[in-house]
Structures are given as structure tokens and as C-alpha cells.
Design an enzyme around this catalytic site. Structure first.
Site, PDB file in Angstrom:
ATOM      1  N   ASP A 132     -59.011 -44.484  -0.061  1.00 24.88           N
ATOM      2  CA  ASP A 132     -59.477 -43.192  -0.574  1.00 24.88           C
ATOM      3  C   ASP A 132     -58.294 -42.487  -1.243  1.00 24.88           C
ATOM      4  O   ASP A 132     -57.263 -42.249  -0.591  1.00 24.88           O
ATOM      5  CB  ASP A 132     -59.951 -42.359   0.633  1.00 24.88           C
ATOM      6  CG  ASP A 132     -61.061 -41.398   0.274  1.00 24.88           C
ATOM      7  OD1 ASP A 132     -61.482 -41.374  -0.891  1.00 24.88           O
ATOM      8  OD2 ASP A 132     -61.509 -40.678   1.189  1.00 24.88           O
ATOM      9  N   LYS A 150     -61.427 -45.098  -3.951  1.00 23.53           N
ATOM     10  CA  LYS A 150     -62.532 -44.128  -4.065  1.00 23.53           C
ATOM     11  C   LYS A 150     -61.945 -42.794  -4.516  1.00 23.53           C
ATOM     12  O   LYS A 150     -60.818 -42.450  -4.124  1.00 23.53           O
ATOM     13  CB  LYS A 150     -63.238 -43.961  -2.711  1.00 23.53           C
ATOM     14  CG  LYS A 150     -64.356 -42.914  -2.724  1.00 23.53           C
ATOM     15  CD  LYS A 150     -65.177 -42.922  -1.459  1.00 23.53           C
ATOM     16  CE  LYS A 150     -64.604 -42.075  -0.341  1.00 23.53           C
ATOM     17  NZ  LYS A 150     -64.391 -40.649  -0.674  1.00 23.53           N
ATOM     18  N   ASP A 193     -59.966 -40.356   3.567  1.00 25.17           N
ATOM     19  CA  ASP A 193     -59.036 -39.253   3.855  1.00 25.17           C
ATOM     20  C   ASP A 193     -59.548 -38.422   5.035  1.00 25.17           C
ATOM     21  O   ASP A 193     -58.883 -37.481   5.479  1.00 25.17           O
ATOM     22  CB  ASP A 193     -58.754 -38.397   2.609  1.00 25.17           C
ATOM     23  CG  ASP A 193     -60.006 -37.760   2.026  1.00 25.17           C
ATOM     24  OD1 ASP A 193     -61.104 -37.952   2.584  1.00 25.17           O
ATOM     25  OD2 ASP A 193     -59.864 -37.053   0.999  1.00 25.17           O
ATOM     26  N   SER A 194     -60.700 -38.811   5.595  1.00 24.44           N
ATOM     27  CA  SER A 194     -61.137 -38.252   6.883  1.00 24.44           C
ATOM     28  C   SER A 194     -60.104 -38.609   7.953  1.00 24.44           C
ATOM     29  O   SER A 194     -60.147 -38.079   9.065  1.00 24.44           O
ATOM     30  CB  SER A 194     -62.514 -38.811   7.263  1.00 24.44           C
ATOM     31  OG  SER A 194     -62.538 -40.218   7.126  1.00 24.44           O
ATOM     32  N   GLU A 200     -63.198 -38.499  -5.548  1.00 25.56           N
ATOM     33  CA  GLU A 200     -64.264 -37.500  -5.513  1.00 25.56           C
ATOM     34  C   GLU A 200     -64.454 -36.846  -6.876  1.00 25.56           C
ATOM     35  O   GLU A 200     -63.476 -36.548  -7.558  1.00 25.56           O
ATOM     36  CB  GLU A 200     -63.921 -36.412  -4.469  1.00 25.56           C
ATOM     37  CG  GLU A 200     -63.884 -36.945  -3.055  1.00 25.56           C
ATOM     38  CD  GLU A 200     -63.589 -35.860  -2.013  1.00 25.56           C
ATOM     39  OE1 GLU A 200     -63.556 -34.660  -2.369  1.00 25.56           O
ATOM     40  OE2 GLU A 200     -63.387 -36.232  -0.850  1.00 25.56           O
ATOM     41  N   GLU A 214     -72.711 -37.753  -0.624  1.00 30.15           N
ATOM     42  CA  GLU A 214     -72.476 -37.089   0.670  1.00 30.15           C
ATOM     43  C   GLU A 214     -73.291 -35.795   0.746  1.00 30.15           C
ATOM     44  O   GLU A 214     -73.196 -34.923  -0.128  1.00 30.15           O
ATOM     45  CB  GLU A 214     -70.977 -36.786   0.860  1.00 30.15           C
ATOM     46  CG  GLU A 214     -70.719 -36.098   2.204  1.00 30.15           C
ATOM     47  CD  GLU A 214     -69.272 -36.130   2.676  1.00 30.15           C
ATOM     48  OE1 GLU A 214     -68.419 -36.727   1.993  1.00 30.15           O
ATOM     49  OE2 GLU A 214     -69.005 -35.549   3.748  1.00 30.15           O
TER      50      GLU A 214
HETATM   51  O1  KIV Z   1     -63.029 -39.824   3.888  1.00 35.17           O
HETATM   52  C1  KIV Z   1     -64.107 -40.293   4.260  1.00 35.17           C
HETATM   53  O2  KIV Z   1     -64.263 -40.774   5.398  1.00 35.17           O
HETATM   54  C2  KIV Z   1     -65.214 -40.260   3.329  1.00 35.17           C
HETATM   55  C3  KIV Z   1     -66.558 -40.679   3.812  1.00 35.17           C
HETATM   56  C4  KIV Z   1     -67.112 -39.649   4.715  1.00 35.17           C
HETATM   57  C5  KIV Z   1     -67.473 -41.031   2.721  1.00 35.17           C
HETATM   58  O3  KIV Z   1     -65.040 -39.901   2.206  1.00 35.17           O
END
Ligand code: KIV
Length: 283
Positions: free
Chosen positions: A96, A126, A57-58, A128, A195
């Protein structure tokens, strides 16, 4: 068709990376994970032998220029995961789960995780959170969907935790992170992203749990490392975290190429008519 370069380091596995394979690499080899959001990057990273491609989600800050990850939607992740999945022939593709796509109810979490596999071709998701997410991890894993957990700095909770910083510096925080790591591993996560976890705490967690830890800004003793690709190759516009050592200056190359294009235009070169029959590559 496989695009894996012959010279690519492959951690001994040339066929598709799977979640059980990743889990089994604990203490055997260092795992690599990079973010990918589009076809070109995913193709190049896959060919280079990266084990896992994370459609993170970056995406918000890196691609769409948003101030944080909170505005990223499930549709955004599905769209970009589809393109990354279509490019990757070896790497495990991880979608994510964005903010509020798994926190509201177990049913919604399983449905949304399932959409990442069914509609976008992801191999895993993934999410959090630590102890508080164990029921969600269990429910998603029970549905046959591999889960990567993510603890330490969790950017989706940026407003609740009060900003971006290193975690696990105090004994109390170290104990909480250890409990989080053990809980998500017991709930069925096949690896855990750490992280911005203080190095000594990340090392302790890595020794304490049976699944691989994948560090970002958490020192070199994790079982693998993950980075935002744009940070790694020097293509980030804006803030680059202190722990990143860029290996290239792609932003510099793009700026120089664009300036040379402008210069060529000023010289009248780009406006010359294309000669009939010449081999022109066009999109
Ligand atoms: O969203 C992302 O890119 C991440 C990584 C920094 C682990 O969660």
C-alpha cells in the site's frame, strides 16, 4: 518451498497469483484479499489459499496503535512488505503506497512504487483516489508496475472528507464514484477496492467496469472481498467496523493463554529449572 495446504481452496490456481490472472477472474470466481503485516500471519494466510495479501497502511492503527493511517511511512511499508513477501509462496503481495508517497509528483510516485517491488518483493502497489489519480496510475503502470486502485472511503483523505462514513448514497455521489471507477480502470488498474460504498452503488460499479471490484463494507456483489485480518479473526484492539463478522475470537484465546501463564507462574511451575537433556524449543 511451497506451504500451500492440500485442502486449501485455490480458485483453480495453485501456482503464484499474478495481476493478469486477477484481472481475468472478472465474472469467473470470487477473489479473496486479506491484510498481512508479518511473517506468521502471511505464512498462514498464504497456506490457506488467500489470493492477495495486502500490506495495508492500516498497519498504523492495527500494529502501531496510531489514530489513523497518515503517519505510516514508505519505510514502514517496505519493512513489512519484505517480511510478507518472504512468507508468501502463492499469494500476490500488494504494498500500500502510504500518504504523500505518490501525491507529490509523478516521478516520486513511480520511484516509490518501484521501491516496493525492487527492495521489498511486492508484486503490485495500491493507491487511494479516483479521477484525480489517473495520471499517476498511468505513469506507474507504464513503468511495468501493476496497480490496485482504491475508491469510496479513502482513509488517507480523512481530514479532507471529514470522517469515516458510507459513500454513494446520493445520486450525485453515485455518479462521482462511477466516474472514479471507470477512470481508474481505464488508466490501467487491474482491480479496484471499493471501501464503504453503498451496496447498490457498488453493484452498479461492479457491472460497469471490466476489472474486478474488491469490496470492504460494500455489500456482497463485488467480485471479491478484502478485510483487515485482525478484524476477521477477532484480534482487533479497539474499534471494529460494523460490517465485519469476526469468525474467531483470537483476542480471547490470547487473553486466556496469558492469564493461564500468570496462574502457572503463581503456582511456581514456570520457574522450575529445565531438566538437562530435555527437548526444549527455544528462540
Ligand atoms: O490499508 C488497508 O488495510 C486497506 C484495506 C482496508 C483495503 O486499505
Amino acid at each position: 518451498m511451497t506451504y500451500l495446504a492440500n485442502s486449501a481452496p485455490t480458485n483453480g490456481i495453485r501456482k503464484r497469483v499474478t495481476a493478469p490472472w486477477v484481472r481475468a477472474q472478472k465474472n469467473l470466481c470470487k477473489l479473496s484479499m486479506l491484510t498481512a503485516y508479518d511473517f506468521a500471519f502471511a505464512t498462514l494466510l498464504d497456506r490457506a489459499g488467500i489470493d492477495m495479501l495486502l500490506v495495508g497502511d492500516s498497519l498504523g492503527p492495527v500494529i502501531y496503535g496510531t489514530p489513523n493511517t497518515l503517519s505510516v511511512t514508505l519505510d514502514d511499508i517496505l519493512r513489512h512488505t519484505r517480511t510478507v513477501s518472504s512468507a508468501a509462496t502463492r499469494a500476490l503481495v500488494i504494498a500500500d503506497l502510504p500518504f504523500l508517497s505518490y501525491q507529490v509528483s509523478l516521478e516520486q510516485a513511480v520511484t516509490n512504487a518501484g521501491r516496493c517491488l525492487k527492495e521489498a518483493g511486492a508484486h503490485a502497489v495500491k493507491l487511494e483516489g479516483g479521477v484525480e489519480q489517473t495520471e499517476t496510475i498511468r505513469a506507474i503502470v507504464r513503468a511495468g508496475i501493476p496497480v490496485v486502485a482504491h475508491i469510496g472511503l479513502t482513509p488517507q483523505s480523512v481530514h479532507a472528507v471529514g470522517g469515516y462514513r458510507t459513500y454513494g448514497k446520493t445520486e450525485a455521489e453515485r455518479d462521482l464514484l462511477l466516474a472514479d471507477a471507470k477512470a481508474v480502470a481505464e488508466a490501467g488498474a487491474f482491480c479496484v477496492v471499493l471501501e464503504c460504498v453503498q451496496e447498490a452503488t457498488a453493484t452498479e460499479i461492479t457491472k460497469a467496469i471490466a476489472v474486478p471490484t474488491i469490496g470492504i463494507g460494500s455489500g456482497s456483489n463485488c467480485d471479491g472481498q478484502v478485510l483487515v485480518t485482525q478484524d476477521l479473526v477477532g484480534l482487533t484492539v479497539g474499534h471494529v467496523p460494523k460490517f465485519v463478522n469476526p469468525v474467531a475470537d483470537v483476542a480471547g484465546i490470547i487473553s486466556a493463554a496469558a492469564q493461564s501463564f500468570v496462574a502457572r507462574m503463581n503456582d511456581g511451575e514456570e520457574s522450575k529449572p529445565v531438566v538437562k537433556g530435555e527437548n526444549v524449543i527455544s528462540h
